[in-house]
Motif scaffolding. Sequence first.
Motif, PDB file in Angstrom:
ATOM      1  N   ASP A 108      49.743 -88.664 -40.952  1.00 60.35           N
ATOM      2  CA  ASP A 108      49.547 -88.397 -39.972  1.00 60.35           C
ATOM      3  C   ASP A 108      49.498 -88.642 -38.736  1.00 60.35           C
ATOM      4  O   ASP A 108      49.369 -87.129 -37.812  1.00 60.35           O
ATOM      5  CB  ASP A 108      48.517 -89.537 -39.914  1.00 60.35           C
ATOM      6  CG  ASP A 108      47.270 -90.076 -40.711  1.00 60.35           C
ATOM      7  OD1 ASP A 108      46.831 -89.179 -41.584  1.00 60.35           O
ATOM      8  OD2 ASP A 108      46.385 -91.047 -41.018  1.00 60.35           O
ATOM      9  N   GLU A 109      51.151 -88.658 -38.737  1.00 66.17           N
ATOM     10  CA  GLU A 109      51.639 -88.673 -37.547  1.00 66.17           C
ATOM     11  C   GLU A 109      52.355 -87.477 -37.380  1.00 66.17           C
ATOM     12  O   GLU A 109      52.031 -86.697 -35.899  1.00 66.17           O
ATOM     13  CB  GLU A 109      53.202 -89.268 -37.109  1.00 66.17           C
ATOM     14  CG  GLU A 109      53.410 -89.174 -35.870  1.00 66.17           C
ATOM     15  CD  GLU A 109      54.305 -90.441 -36.011  1.00 66.17           C
ATOM     16  OE1 GLU A 109      55.085 -90.045 -35.105  1.00 66.17           O
ATOM     17  OE2 GLU A 109      54.265 -91.290 -36.180  1.00 66.17           O
ATOM     18  N   LEU A 110      52.462 -86.442 -38.635  1.00 61.94           N
ATOM     19  CA  LEU A 110      53.179 -84.624 -38.676  1.00 61.94           C
ATOM     20  C   LEU A 110      52.286 -84.237 -38.529  1.00 61.94           C
ATOM     21  O   LEU A 110      52.468 -82.740 -37.721  1.00 61.94           O
ATOM     22  CB  LEU A 110      53.664 -84.631 -40.307  1.00 61.94           C
ATOM     23  CG  LEU A 110      54.323 -83.793 -40.411  1.00 61.94           C
ATOM     24  CD1 LEU A 110      55.615 -83.719 -38.881  1.00 61.94           C
ATOM     25  CD2 LEU A 110      54.688 -83.875 -41.417  1.00 61.94           C
ATOM     26  N   GLY A 111      50.989 -84.687 -38.960  1.00 63.74           N
ATOM     27  CA  GLY A 111      49.462 -83.616 -38.891  1.00 63.74           C
ATOM     28  C   GLY A 111      48.960 -83.852 -37.296  1.00 63.74           C
ATOM     29  O   GLY A 111      49.153 -82.199 -36.535  1.00 63.74           O
ATOM     30  N   GLU A 112      49.210 -84.459 -36.784  1.00 65.14           N
ATOM     31  CA  GLU A 112      48.763 -84.694 -35.533  1.00 65.14           C
ATOM     32  C   GLU A 112      49.945 -84.408 -34.589  1.00 65.14           C
ATOM     33  O   GLU A 112      49.032 -83.047 -33.398  1.00 65.14           O
ATOM     34  CB  GLU A 112      48.259 -86.290 -34.560  1.00 65.14           C
ATOM     35  CG  GLU A 112      48.371 -86.013 -33.183  1.00 65.14           C
ATOM     36  CD  GLU A 112      47.674 -87.597 -32.835  1.00 65.14           C
ATOM     37  OE1 GLU A 112      47.489 -87.701 -31.737  1.00 65.14           O
ATOM     38  OE2 GLU A 112      48.339 -88.686 -33.754  1.00 65.14           O
ATOM     39  N   TRP A 113      50.615 -83.546 -34.622  1.00 65.82           N
ATOM     40  CA  TRP A 113      52.256 -83.304 -33.573  1.00 65.82           C
ATOM     41  C   TRP A 113      51.628 -81.946 -34.144  1.00 65.82           C
ATOM     42  O   TRP A 113      52.122 -81.147 -32.711  1.00 65.82           O
ATOM     43  CB  TRP A 113      53.502 -83.871 -34.023  1.00 65.82           C
ATOM     44  CG  TRP A 113      54.802 -83.388 -33.450  1.00 65.82           C
ATOM     45  CD1 TRP A 113      55.302 -84.036 -32.027  1.00 65.82           C
ATOM     46  CD2 TRP A 113      55.675 -82.572 -34.005  1.00 65.82           C
ATOM     47  NE1 TRP A 113      56.311 -83.352 -32.188  1.00 65.82           N
ATOM     48  CE2 TRP A 113      56.468 -82.117 -32.822  1.00 65.82           C
ATOM     49  CE3 TRP A 113      56.132 -81.586 -34.413  1.00 65.82           C
ATOM     50  CZ2 TRP A 113      57.516 -81.562 -32.758  1.00 65.82           C
ATOM     51  CZ3 TRP A 113      57.047 -80.604 -35.217  1.00 65.82           C
ATOM     52  CH2 TRP A 113      57.486 -80.713 -33.892  1.00 65.82           C
ATOM     53  N   LEU A 114      52.322 -81.330 -35.496  1.00 61.65           N
ATOM     54  CA  LEU A 114      51.702 -80.224 -35.467  1.00 61.65           C
ATOM     55  C   LEU A 114      50.593 -78.967 -35.172  1.00 61.65           C
ATOM     56  O   LEU A 114      50.105 -78.630 -34.630  1.00 61.65           O
ATOM     57  CB  LEU A 114      51.633 -79.442 -37.078  1.00 61.65           C
ATOM     58  CG  LEU A 114      52.828 -79.850 -37.637  1.00 61.65           C
ATOM     59  CD1 LEU A 114      53.471 -79.887 -39.235  1.00 61.65           C
ATOM     60  CD2 LEU A 114      54.264 -79.072 -36.881  1.00 61.65           C
ATOM     61  N   HIS A 115      49.424 -80.102 -35.190  1.00 60.78           N
ATOM     62  CA  HIS A 115      48.045 -79.673 -34.845  1.00 60.78           C
ATOM     63  C   HIS A 115      48.223 -79.244 -33.401  1.00 60.78           C
ATOM     64  O   HIS A 115      47.520 -78.005 -32.766  1.00 60.78           O
ATOM     65  CB  HIS A 115      46.990 -80.694 -35.144  1.00 60.78           C
ATOM     66  CG  HIS A 115      45.554 -80.313 -34.798  1.00 60.78           C
ATOM     67  ND1 HIS A 115      44.852 -79.793 -33.419  1.00 60.78           N
ATOM     68  CD2 HIS A 115      44.572 -79.524 -36.221  1.00 60.78           C
ATOM     69  CE1 HIS A 115      43.793 -79.528 -33.974  1.00 60.78           C
ATOM     70  NE2 HIS A 115      43.694 -79.363 -35.339  1.00 60.78           N
ATOM     71  N   ALA A 116      48.929 -80.234 -32.420  1.00 62.73           N
ATOM     72  CA  ALA A 116      48.726 -79.841 -30.750  1.00 62.73           C
ATOM     73  C   ALA A 116      49.443 -78.550 -31.068  1.00 62.73           C
ATOM     74  O   ALA A 116      49.278 -77.910 -29.501  1.00 62.73           O
ATOM     75  CB  ALA A 116      49.460 -80.824 -30.351  1.00 62.73           C
ATOM     76  N   ILE A 117      50.800 -78.311 -31.497  1.00 62.81           N
ATOM     77  CA  ILE A 117      51.694 -76.823 -31.280  1.00 62.81           C
ATOM     78  C   ILE A 117      50.421 -75.871 -32.392  1.00 62.81           C
ATOM     79  O   ILE A 117      49.989 -74.785 -31.390  1.00 62.81           O
ATOM     80  CB  ILE A 117      52.769 -76.925 -31.900  1.00 62.81           C
ATOM     81  CG1 ILE A 117      53.231 -78.181 -31.461  1.00 62.81           C
ATOM     82  CG2 ILE A 117      53.127 -75.540 -31.484  1.00 62.81           C
ATOM     83  CD1 ILE A 117      55.028 -78.499 -32.355  1.00 62.81           C
ATOM     84  N   ASP A 118      50.426 -75.938 -33.635  1.00 63.25           N
ATOM     85  CA  ASP A 118      49.170 -74.911 -33.866  1.00 63.25           C
ATOM     86  C   ASP A 118      48.693 -75.384 -35.159  1.00 63.25           C
ATOM     87  O   ASP A 118      49.686 -75.938 -35.506  1.00 63.25           O
ATOM     88  CB  ASP A 118      50.416 -73.576 -34.205  1.00 63.25           C
ATOM     89  CG  ASP A 118      49.463 -72.519 -34.830  1.00 63.25           C
ATOM     90  OD1 ASP A 118      48.660 -72.294 -35.782  1.00 63.25           O
ATOM     91  OD2 ASP A 118      49.420 -71.064 -34.681  1.00 63.25           O
ATOM     92  N   PRO A 119      47.393 -75.128 -34.712  1.00 60.31           N
ATOM     93  CA  PRO A 119      46.601 -76.033 -35.971  1.00 60.31           C
ATOM     94  C   PRO A 119      47.020 -75.552 -37.906  1.00 60.31           C
ATOM     95  O   PRO A 119      46.910 -76.045 -39.060  1.00 60.31           O
ATOM     96  CB  PRO A 119      45.465 -75.854 -36.249  1.00 60.31           C
ATOM     97  CG  PRO A 119      45.354 -75.637 -34.577  1.00 60.31           C
ATOM     98  CD  PRO A 119      46.331 -74.765 -34.452  1.00 60.31           C
ATOM     99  N   SER A 120      47.357 -74.402 -38.040  1.00 61.39           N
ATOM    100  CA  SER A 120      47.514 -73.332 -39.133  1.00 61.39           C
ATOM    101  C   SER A 120      49.371 -73.836 -39.710  1.00 61.39           C
ATOM    102  O   SER A 120      49.505 -74.019 -40.833  1.00 61.39           O
ATOM    103  CB  SER A 120      47.564 -72.063 -38.927  1.00 61.39           C
ATOM    104  OG  SER A 120      48.933 -71.721 -38.847  1.00 61.39           O
TER     105      SER A 120
END
Length: 235
Positions: free
Chosen positions: A134-146
């Motif tokens: 969850d934390e990794l997904g939130e962090w990456l989504h803020a940079i690029d959702p893909s």
Amino acid sequence: MRKALVRTAALAAAGLMLATGCSDSGSAESPAGNGGAVKIVSSGPPSKYRGTELGRTLEKPVLTLTDTSGQAYDFKAKTAGKVTLLYFGYTHCPDVCPTTMGDIALALTKISPEDRANVNVVFVTTDPERDTPDELGEWLHAIDPSFVGLTGPFDQITAAAKSVGVNIDPPQVAADGKVTSTHGTQVIAYSPDNVARVIYLASVGMNPDGTPAGSTAESFAHDLPILIRPEGGTS
């Protein structure tokens, strides 16, 4: 840039190790004791890449970890047939990790939509205890959702990293609670045939002559279409 052969005494078989330290406070540590410094030797004709062209190709590591949706992710199978940029880092990193991911995200806006559809970006955490899906997904989504984020057992992550010349040390907790994760900062670029041909050293500011130190968004944007179509052609 001239074609470069990257060598290291610590991992001659892979030939591309670079370590740096990141901490929650933003302080930098020296390279890990079990990893050697990168030595780049210029040789051969000029390279078509702005990244560092490897003296020989490297196969993708055998790696199945957990993605941000909690599903098993077979790295080699899931990324086959596309250019793939692989990076090992962690979400609490205050400097190199977010700037590197940001440079890649910016580069992807500079290439055609057709080329963009043929690029995978995979970020593997070096701090799996704190970087939950969850934390990794939130962090990456803020940079690029893909962007794809992967986590899993630390020993499995380090083994995969070592196979491609990336050094990772276990996160260290200081007396004041600050955590330092020492890890290689290179981005490894795989072409659609599942072999690495180029690496990119993280951007670390400017050289004394005013040129960028390390790879920039422009470096990635220039090279990605070439990696997609190494024999030439247009999108």
